[in-house]
Design a protein around this motif. Structure first.
Motif, short mmCIF file in Angstrom:
data_model
loop_
_atom_site.label_atom_id
_atom_site.label_comp_id
_atom_site.label_asym_id
_atom_site.label_seq_id
_atom_site.Cartn_x
_atom_site.Cartn_y
_atom_site.Cartn_z
N TYR A 226 16.77 49.55 -8.38
CA TYR A 226 16.14 50.92 -7.88
C TYR A 226 17.10 51.93 -7.12
N ALA A 227 18.07 51.12 -6.33
CA ALA A 227 19.05 51.93 -5.86
C ALA A 227 20.02 52.63 -6.56
N GLU A 228 20.19 52.15 -7.93
CA GLU A 228 21.34 52.90 -8.71
C GLU A 228 20.69 54.00 -9.47
N ASN A 229 19.30 53.69 -9.45
CA ASN A 229 18.68 54.94 -10.22
C ASN A 229 18.13 56.13 -9.29
N ASP A 230 18.50 56.06 -7.79
CA ASP A 230 18.08 56.96 -6.84
C ASP A 230 19.26 58.09 -6.61
N SER A 231 19.09 58.97 -7.16
CA SER A 231 20.41 60.09 -7.07
C SER A 231 20.44 60.55 -5.58
N ASN A 232 19.26 60.62 -4.73
CA ASN A 232 19.54 60.87 -3.39
C ASN A 232 20.14 59.77 -2.70
N LYS A 233 21.35 60.12 -2.17
CA LYS A 233 21.95 59.01 -1.54
C LYS A 233 21.29 58.72 0.02
N LYS A 234 21.12 59.69 0.72
CA LYS A 234 20.32 59.14 1.88
C LYS A 234 19.00 58.65 1.75
N GLY A 235 18.85 57.35 2.17
CA GLY A 235 17.55 56.70 2.33
C GLY A 235 17.16 55.85 0.86
N LYS A 236 18.31 55.95 -0.09
CA LYS A 236 18.32 55.32 -1.24
C LYS A 236 18.17 53.85 -1.34
N TRP A 237 18.67 53.08 -0.21
CA TRP A 237 18.46 51.65 -0.20
C TRP A 237 17.09 51.30 0.45
N THR A 238 16.69 52.06 1.45
CA THR A 238 15.25 51.89 2.04
C THR A 238 14.19 52.16 0.65
N ARG A 239 14.33 53.26 0.09
CA ARG A 239 13.38 53.40 -0.87
C ARG A 239 13.47 52.30 -1.94
N THR B 299 13.67 50.41 10.13
CA THR B 299 13.02 48.88 10.65
C THR B 299 11.72 49.00 10.49
N ILE B 300 10.82 50.20 11.00
CA ILE B 300 9.59 50.36 10.90
C ILE B 300 9.03 50.12 9.32
N ILE B 301 9.91 50.82 8.47
CA ILE B 301 9.40 50.65 7.18
C ILE B 301 9.70 49.03 6.68
N ARG B 302 10.58 48.38 6.94
CA ARG B 302 10.67 46.94 6.72
C ARG B 302 9.53 46.18 7.23
N LEU B 303 9.18 46.33 8.67
CA LEU B 303 8.07 45.68 9.32
C LEU B 303 6.80 46.08 8.40
N ALA B 304 6.57 47.30 8.13
CA ALA B 304 5.44 47.71 7.18
C ALA B 304 5.19 46.59 5.95
N LEU B 305 6.47 46.66 5.27
CA LEU B 305 6.38 45.91 4.04
C LEU B 305 6.05 44.57 4.31
N ASP B 306 6.78 43.91 5.53
CA ASP B 306 6.58 42.62 5.76
C ASP B 306 5.14 42.26 6.05
N GLY B 307 4.41 43.36 6.71
CA GLY B 307 3.04 43.19 7.10
C GLY B 307 2.26 43.25 5.74
#
Length: 182
Positions: free
Chosen positions: A73-86, A142-150
């Motif tokens: 998914y990261a490789e296919n994201d052309s927008n560098k900013k936030g791509k790993w989180t997405r 971090t908030i995104i990570r914790l939401a996904l954990d939840g």
């Protein structure tokens, strides 16, 4: 190209995964896996000497799938900013949609075996390190990570899990957070 042994190991793991998804963990037996995979029980035992080893192998296999999807998914994201989180959001979404019934087994295997736990923890730490250096506010990541954990824990433990529509709304909001963050 994968070796014959690696292909057979993958067939066994894919078959075990499918048995659990089609039925539940109680249906997972070495005999059922061998029969459905079309291999001898001895062939299965060569790769996984007992059910415990199969479950541990399955836990590692499922987590590896999350990691592979994360990078894809990261490789296919052309927008560098936030791509790993997405990418983490999308890999988690895919896992929740396709492997939800398996995640309790991954969780149990990681709790019961320190080596499995360490491997999953190390892999997860590697993902989180990417999120911290993703060009968005680390607190947002971090908030995104914790939401996904939840989402995982509520679904896994059947503690007020969200319906599919609400879960998709949460996922969409998390993706928006990666784009709106400055």
């Amino acid at each position: 190209m994968d070796s014959k042994a690696e292909l057979k190991r993958q067939l066994i793991l894919d078959t075990a995964k499918q048995i659990i998804l089609d039925h539940d963990f109680h249906a997972l037996t070495l005999d059922a896996v061998a029969k459905q995979a079309g291999i001898s029980k001895g062939g299965l035992l060569y790769h996984f000497p007992n059910k415990d080893a199969l479950i541990k192998g399955l836990a590692a296999y499922i987590f590896e799938e999350v990691c592979v999807n994360f990078h894809k998914y990261a490789e296919n994201d052309s927008n560098k900013k936030g791509k790993w989180t997405r990418a983490f959001i999308e890999a988690s979404k895919h896992d929740l949609e396709h492997n939800a019934a398996l995640n309790i087994g991954v969780f149990a295997a990681s709790l019961l075996d320190p080596e499995v736990s360490k491997n999953i923890s190390d892999g997860y730490q590697s993902i989180l390190a990417r999120l911290e250096q993703d060009g968005i506010n680390p607190l947002t990541a971090t908030i995104i990570r914790l939401a996904l954990d939840g989402l995982y824990y509520s679904q896994m433990l059947h503690i007020a899990p969200l319906d599919k529509e609400r879960q998709n709304e949460v996922i969409q909001q998390l993706v928006r957070m990666t784009r709106e963050d400055s």
